[in-house]
Design an enzyme around this catalytic site. Structure first.
Site, PDB file in Angstrom:
ATOM      1  N   SER A 274       2.720 -45.239 -56.811  1.00 43.63           N
ATOM      2  CA  SER A 274       3.458 -44.329 -56.270  1.00 43.63           C
ATOM      3  C   SER A 274       4.212 -44.526 -55.117  1.00 43.63           C
ATOM      4  O   SER A 274       5.439 -44.778 -55.103  1.00 43.63           O
ATOM      5  CB  SER A 274       2.892 -43.007 -56.206  1.00 43.63           C
ATOM      6  OG  SER A 274       1.640 -42.981 -55.339  1.00 43.63           O
ATOM      7  N   HIS A 304      -3.697 -43.973 -62.160  1.00 42.02           N
ATOM      8  CA  HIS A 304      -3.543 -43.513 -60.800  1.00 42.02           C
ATOM      9  C   HIS A 304      -3.602 -41.828 -60.767  1.00 42.02           C
ATOM     10  O   HIS A 304      -4.746 -41.527 -60.943  1.00 42.02           O
ATOM     11  CB  HIS A 304      -1.894 -43.910 -60.525  1.00 42.02           C
ATOM     12  CG  HIS A 304      -1.396 -43.789 -59.057  1.00 42.02           C
ATOM     13  ND1 HIS A 304      -2.097 -43.665 -58.190  1.00 42.02           N
ATOM     14  CD2 HIS A 304      -0.427 -44.091 -58.781  1.00 42.02           C
ATOM     15  CE1 HIS A 304      -1.786 -43.647 -56.885  1.00 42.02           C
ATOM     16  NE2 HIS A 304      -0.460 -43.632 -57.128  1.00 42.02           N
ATOM     17  N   HIS A 350     -11.666 -48.740 -58.036  1.00 42.47           N
ATOM     18  CA  HIS A 350     -10.353 -48.526 -57.263  1.00 42.47           C
ATOM     19  C   HIS A 350      -9.997 -49.965 -57.038  1.00 42.47           C
ATOM     20  O   HIS A 350     -10.629 -50.897 -57.149  1.00 42.47           O
ATOM     21  CB  HIS A 350     -10.722 -48.088 -55.967  1.00 42.47           C
ATOM     22  CG  HIS A 350      -9.270 -47.366 -55.108  1.00 42.47           C
ATOM     23  ND1 HIS A 350      -8.941 -48.608 -54.381  1.00 42.47           N
ATOM     24  CD2 HIS A 350      -8.646 -46.443 -55.278  1.00 42.47           C
ATOM     25  CE1 HIS A 350      -7.736 -47.872 -53.811  1.00 42.47           C
ATOM     26  NE2 HIS A 350      -7.528 -46.437 -54.399  1.00 42.47           N
ATOM     27  N   ARG A 359     -11.990 -39.582 -48.982  1.00 44.83           N
ATOM     28  CA  ARG A 359     -11.258 -38.564 -49.788  1.00 44.83           C
ATOM     29  C   ARG A 359     -12.204 -37.869 -50.765  1.00 44.83           C
ATOM     30  O   ARG A 359     -12.290 -36.645 -50.792  1.00 44.83           O
ATOM     31  CB  ARG A 359      -9.970 -38.932 -50.494  1.00 44.83           C
ATOM     32  CG  ARG A 359      -8.951 -39.535 -49.364  1.00 44.83           C
ATOM     33  CD  ARG A 359      -7.704 -40.091 -50.127  1.00 44.83           C
ATOM     34  NE  ARG A 359      -8.263 -41.381 -51.223  1.00 44.83           N
ATOM     35  CZ  ARG A 359      -7.300 -41.596 -52.043  1.00 44.83           C
ATOM     36  NH1 ARG A 359      -6.028 -41.411 -52.044  1.00 44.83           N
ATOM     37  NH2 ARG A 359      -7.740 -42.525 -52.775  1.00 44.83           N
ATOM     38  N   ASP A 405     -10.115 -38.706 -56.993  1.00 43.60           N
ATOM     39  CA  ASP A 405      -9.764 -38.064 -58.151  1.00 43.60           C
ATOM     40  C   ASP A 405     -11.089 -37.485 -58.842  1.00 43.60           C
ATOM     41  O   ASP A 405     -10.958 -36.424 -59.829  1.00 43.60           O
ATOM     42  CB  ASP A 405      -9.058 -38.768 -59.213  1.00 43.60           C
ATOM     43  CG  ASP A 405      -7.722 -39.062 -58.714  1.00 43.60           C
ATOM     44  OD1 ASP A 405      -7.032 -38.277 -58.119  1.00 43.60           O
ATOM     45  OD2 ASP A 405      -7.077 -40.322 -58.805  1.00 43.60           O
TER      46      ASP A 405
END
Ligand code: CMX
Length: 467
Positions: A274, A304, A350, A359, A405
């Site tokens: 992105s 993503h 990743h 995160r 995610d």
């Protein structure tokens, strides 16, 4: 080994661990100036001079080499981009302007009695490299609230989309259409000098960020709340609070979650799909709306940002197939089924990270604190125990650990947001902070159009003297 790592990450050591860093971290160069654009003006002059001198002295320094495998392998590891806002360390995770997520949680301004940082503060940090004061953050909240209204053609377009158009496609289309409002495109057409470009990009960036929650909430209410209109913006509320109000949620904890969510998804250095797509398109001097729409189109891919939707879909299938209270053995078999059917385990792995994503950890901490008994959270925790060993055993994924995610959907579901096709839109609202901060600097530093050299296989073979 795995259990040691988990033990060290399931507690909340951040306050203690962060203190030494914070002494140098908390510095407000012009604490009384609440005008971000004004602050930027002097920073840009200084940084432009610094970069000019640096390039003059060291412009020919070699920073890496490129192998043929790197070219076929998605350019992994090739150092070819400048990103000032954040750097991703494979083991430590993201640092925003040099500061980890736990540091930011401690140092960035919060609402009164709040515990989560305001994304407004993170934006100030990304843009300036300095931690803002409460007043500076409040000024940003007001600024974004003032810019939140949408032009009628965008509202009409959103209201006329069939419900079969995915929320991310709607978001991207709305951004593309907002290009009609671009100050930068107008200034370029009028022939404004290059050194002023950043000022117009700044205005577009602030408008874009101000309007994103209104667009996102309109999409949500059209798709999931019978098209009832969003409530008016309150300039006294922060960006996340106005957003949750417009979505139609009135639980203050959901708003706190949103503040954290919108902070941690904002930036992940320059090479992710992105950020890079936005940067690439922006380098052609496409305006910030067109550029960010390109970023959103990349974020909408399942490898993503769409992975947060995929995780919930996969968890739903898991529950349908084997239930909620499952044994480790049942879960083990379900994960292997996924892998053997040729699918990836969503939310794991990743391209850069080689440890559990901080995160993920910060969301896990939130869950441990606010929803420890939630059944889906327990399932996600059980997966955290089991998936990495299986991915290691399978031997393909270079990183067997969970990414951001893997956890976000559980938290959203807990507060009633069960519409998983919407989750990536929230990611898209947040990612604008990083992409826009970078775009302001790209134009301020006069970065040229991006144009790496590609080669054909025949050309590479010739280079290797082989056929
Ligand atoms: N499950 C199964 N296989 C996986 C895997 C996973 N979670 N992660 C990687 N692999 C596989 C890859 O598909 C690849 O297989 P092939 O050689 O057959 O193509 C192999 O392991 C090597 O991949 P890698 O070098 O470890 O990972 P990449 O850098 O190519 O890809 C990523 C990274 C994130 C796309 C990948 O780990 C993945 O597909 N994960 C699941 C989707 C996901 O969670 N994406 C979100 C990432 C965070 C974000 O951007 O939002």
């Amino acid at each position: 080994m795995l259990s040691v790592l988990r033990a060290s990450t399931s507690v909340l050591p951040r306050a203690k661990a962060s203190l030494p860093v914070l002494s140098s971290f908390i510095r407000h160069v012009h604490a009384d100036n609440t005008d971000l654009k004004d602050e930027l003006r002097s920073l840009i002059l200084k940084q432009s001079e610094d970069v000019r001198e640096f390039r003059q002295k060291h412009g020919n320094k070699v920073v890496g080499e490129v192998t043929i495998d790197m070219m076929y392998g998605g350019m992994r590891g090739i150092k070819g981009l400048i990103c000032e806002t954040s750097v991703l360390d494979p083991d430590e995770g993201i640092r925003f302007r040099g500061h980890s997520i736990p540091d930011c949680q401690l140092a960035l301004p919060k609402v009164a009695r709040g515990e989560e940082p305001l994304p407004e503060g993170l934006f100030w940090l990304l843009v300036t490299g300095e931690v803002p004061t409460d007043d500076q953050v409040k000024a940003i909240s007001r600024e974004w609230a003032k810019r939140a209204d949408l032009p009628s053609h965008v509202v009409t377009m959103l209201n006329n989309f069939p419900s079969t158009v995915h929320p991310m496609a709607q978001l991207s289309a709305a951004l593309t259409t907002l290009s009609s409002q671009s100050h930068f495109a107008k200034a370029y057409a009028e022939g404004k000098p290059k050194k002023l470009y950043w000022e117009f990009v700044y205005e577009d960036a602030m408008d874009l960020i101000g309007k994103l929650p209104t667009i996102a909430a309109t999409i949500y209410r059209n798709l999931f709340r019978d098209g009832s209109p969003v409530c008016p913006i309150d300039v006294k509320k922060d960006w996340s609070w106005n957003f949750t109000d417009m979505l139609g949620y009135d639980d203050p904890m959901f708003t706190e979650l949103m503040r954290m969510y919108l902070t941690i998804h904002s930036d992940h250095e320059g090479g992710n799909v992105s950020a890079h797509a936005c940067h690439l398109v922006g380098s052609a001097l496409s305006d910030p709306y067109l550029s960010y729409a390109a970023g959103l189109n990349g974020l909408a891919g399942p490898l993503h940002g769409l992975a947060n939707q995929e995780v919930l879909l996969w968890l739903t299938k898991l529950q349908q197939d084997i239930g909620v209270d499952v044994s480790d053995e049942e879960m083990h078999a379900f994960i292997w089924d996924t892998l053997q059917s040729g699918q990836v385990v969503p939310g794991y792995g990743h391209a850069v990270l080689r440890k559990t994503d901080p995160r993920y950890l910060v969301q896990r901490e939130f869950a441990l604190k606010h929803l420890p008994e939630n059944k889906l959270f327990r399932l996600v925790s059980q997966l955290y125990k089991i998936v990495p060993d299986i991915l290691i055993e399978q031997g393909k994924a270079k990183n067997p650990w969970p990414n951001v995610d893997a956890h976000s959907g559980v938290l959203l579901t807990h507060y009633g947001m069960t519409e998983m096709s919407y989750y990536t839109v929230l990611f898209g609202v947040s990612r604008a902070l990083g992409c826009m901060a970078s775009m302001i600097w790209s134009r301020a530093l006069g970065f040229p159009i991006e144009r790496p050299k590609s080669m054909s296989t025949a050309g590479l073979k010739k280079l290797c003297n082989t056929n």
